[in-house]
Design a protein around this motif. Sequence first.
Motif, PDB file in Angstrom:
ATOM      1  N   ARG A  32      43.352  47.047  26.619  1.00  0.00           N
ATOM      2  CA  ARG A  32      44.666  46.541  27.038  1.00  0.00           C
ATOM      3  C   ARG A  32      44.562  45.448  28.099  1.00  0.00           C
ATOM      4  O   ARG A  32      45.588  44.936  28.559  1.00  0.00           O
ATOM      5  N   ARG A  33      43.350  45.084  28.493  1.00  0.00           N
ATOM      6  CA  ARG A  33      43.197  44.067  29.530  1.00  0.00           C
ATOM      7  C   ARG A  33      43.731  42.719  29.021  1.00  0.00           C
ATOM      8  O   ARG A  33      43.466  42.320  27.884  1.00  0.00           O
ATOM      9  N   PHE A  34      44.493  42.047  29.854  1.00  0.00           N
ATOM     10  CA  PHE A  34      45.111  40.748  29.574  1.00  0.00           C
ATOM     11  C   PHE A  34      46.214  40.823  28.520  1.00  0.00           C
ATOM     12  O   PHE A  34      46.671  39.788  28.033  1.00  0.00           O
ATOM     13  N   ALA A  35      46.640  42.018  28.159  1.00  0.00           N
ATOM     14  CA  ALA A  35      47.718  42.173  27.186  1.00  0.00           C
ATOM     15  C   ALA A  35      49.024  42.468  27.906  1.00  0.00           C
ATOM     16  O   ALA A  35      49.055  42.751  29.115  1.00  0.00           O
ATOM     17  N   GLY A 137      44.539  33.299  23.871  1.00  0.00           N
ATOM     18  CA  GLY A 137      44.907  34.374  22.965  1.00  0.00           C
ATOM     19  C   GLY A 137      45.679  35.504  23.599  1.00  0.00           C
ATOM     20  O   GLY A 137      46.003  36.493  22.919  1.00  0.00           O
ATOM     21  N   HIS A 138      45.981  35.391  24.895  1.00  0.00           N
ATOM     22  CA  HIS A 138      46.722  36.434  25.603  1.00  0.00           C
ATOM     23  C   HIS A 138      47.916  35.818  26.324  1.00  0.00           C
ATOM     24  O   HIS A 138      47.910  34.618  26.633  1.00  0.00           O
ATOM     25  N   LEU A 144      54.446  39.057  35.687  1.00  0.00           N
ATOM     26  CA  LEU A 144      55.895  39.058  35.476  1.00  0.00           C
ATOM     27  C   LEU A 144      56.280  40.022  34.361  1.00  0.00           C
ATOM     28  O   LEU A 144      57.327  40.686  34.431  1.00  0.00           O
ATOM     29  N   LEU A 145      55.451  40.121  33.329  1.00  0.00           N
ATOM     30  CA  LEU A 145      55.728  41.081  32.255  1.00  0.00           C
ATOM     31  C   LEU A 145      55.667  42.514  32.784  1.00  0.00           C
ATOM     32  O   LEU A 145      56.462  43.378  32.363  1.00  0.00           O
ATOM     33  N   ASP A 146      54.749  42.783  33.700  1.00  0.00           N
ATOM     34  CA  ASP A 146      54.692  44.110  34.330  1.00  0.00           C
ATOM     35  C   ASP A 146      55.991  44.414  35.060  1.00  0.00           C
ATOM     36  O   ASP A 146      56.531  45.531  34.981  1.00  0.00           O
ATOM     37  N   GLN A 147      56.503  43.440  35.794  1.00  0.00           N
ATOM     38  CA  GLN A 147      57.743  43.653  36.539  1.00  0.00           C
ATOM     39  C   GLN A 147      58.907  43.926  35.591  1.00  0.00           C
ATOM     40  O   GLN A 147      59.774  44.766  35.892  1.00  0.00           O
ATOM     41  N   ARG A 148      58.940  43.244  34.470  1.00  0.00           N
ATOM     42  CA  ARG A 148      59.985  43.523  33.484  1.00  0.00           C
ATOM     43  C   ARG A 148      59.867  44.948  32.964  1.00  0.00           C
ATOM     44  O   ARG A 148      60.882  45.640  32.770  1.00  0.00           O
TER      45      ARG A 148
END
Length: 424
Positions: A32-35, A137-138, A144-148
């Motif tokens: 899941r790294r960089f995903a 590719g990521h 910011l996606l984590d915060q969402r």
Amino acid sequence: MTRRGRFRGRAVDAEVDAFLGIRYAEPPFGARRFAAPVPVDDAGDRREFGPIAPQSARLPGAPVWRPGDEDVLTLNVWTPSTSDGPWPVLLYLHGGAYTFGSSAQPDYDGTALARAGLVVVTCNYRLGFEGFGHVDGHPDNRGLLDQRAALRWVREHIAVFGGDPDDVTVGGQSAGAGSALFLAASEPVRRVIAHSVPNRVCTPGFARRVAEWIDSTTPESAVASADALVAAQRTGPLSYDPVLFGPVADALPALAVDALLCHTDVEYALFDAVGTFRPPADLRVFGRDWGIPDHVIAAYEHFEDAHVRLAGDFVFAEPTARLAEAHGRAFLARFTRPPAWHTADVPFSFGNLAGNEFLIGGPAGDDERALSRRMLRAWVDFCTTGDPGWTGVHHWGEEVESRREAWRGVDLPAPVDHPVEPVT
């Protein structure tokens, strides 16, 4: 011990319960790294902060990151224990140049705000190269996606803690303030609190140039190589202010909801005091490297701390004030109580003066505690009603003369696209 649904937390006192280290997404490592973050349904005993995101910073009173710490996408909830609510919710995003910091810092303890009538949520998110570095590719802007993902968790679960999922304010300071703007532009929220908004977003080209010098083999190699790249910047803007990571975007998003904005009077005095701000002696060389017009630079030449004031106004104060002007109905404040430097306002707003003597310039006395009560009350009132209690520009401290006139009509810079000096 106290319970809320499937969660077990701890009673801070007779009025506030805390639930710490709740997982909102799977560990962002391995496959899941960089995903993008993968949501998780957590439960159980949550009385300790979770591990923090990879970084090299060692901040007073805060945990450090250790290689092998992976369950870093966690959040914390402080809630009034005196009734079931519903209470307004504040989701607060920590600062740290998009590179360091965590929700476990003592500055962000939500007890006093919860006692005053909010459900307070703070969260960790990916930082530095893990969160904002370019990886082919990521997705970019993984922090910011984590915060969402954290906000979506709040909307789905906060009612269990007495919070109103339809009355969420997102807030932050510095990089957390910039993050709050992006979050409010991408997800439905009621209001925004943003202190010291940095006018810093990055071009894709800059992100790629930085990535060329990052060893992304492991989280620890990414942190170490980023630190080496920071140290290698010897000339130009990155040598004065070595921030390599930030949102990849065309600009900061405009505000579309009610907003409470604030900046401090002499933002860069903090970086000068801790030795991370290293401008050249010639003020005009310094200003021109950042693209600041000569007539603006000239307006600062009479200040003894001209470099500090010019940098602070350029990076934080002017962008924050312009957001308020463009919004039209935003509330704007200036924190002028000495030392009035970057982050000095945070302990006052959270009601956490004890243990923050360095940030606030010394031990807190009666005047400081009274100021903190007023600032905290303004946050609570804004989160509750949309009105912090003033019109015009409010001063937390003595009113000081604005330095904005020279900036009228001056364009603030496009996204960061500086050359990157290689590690030698």
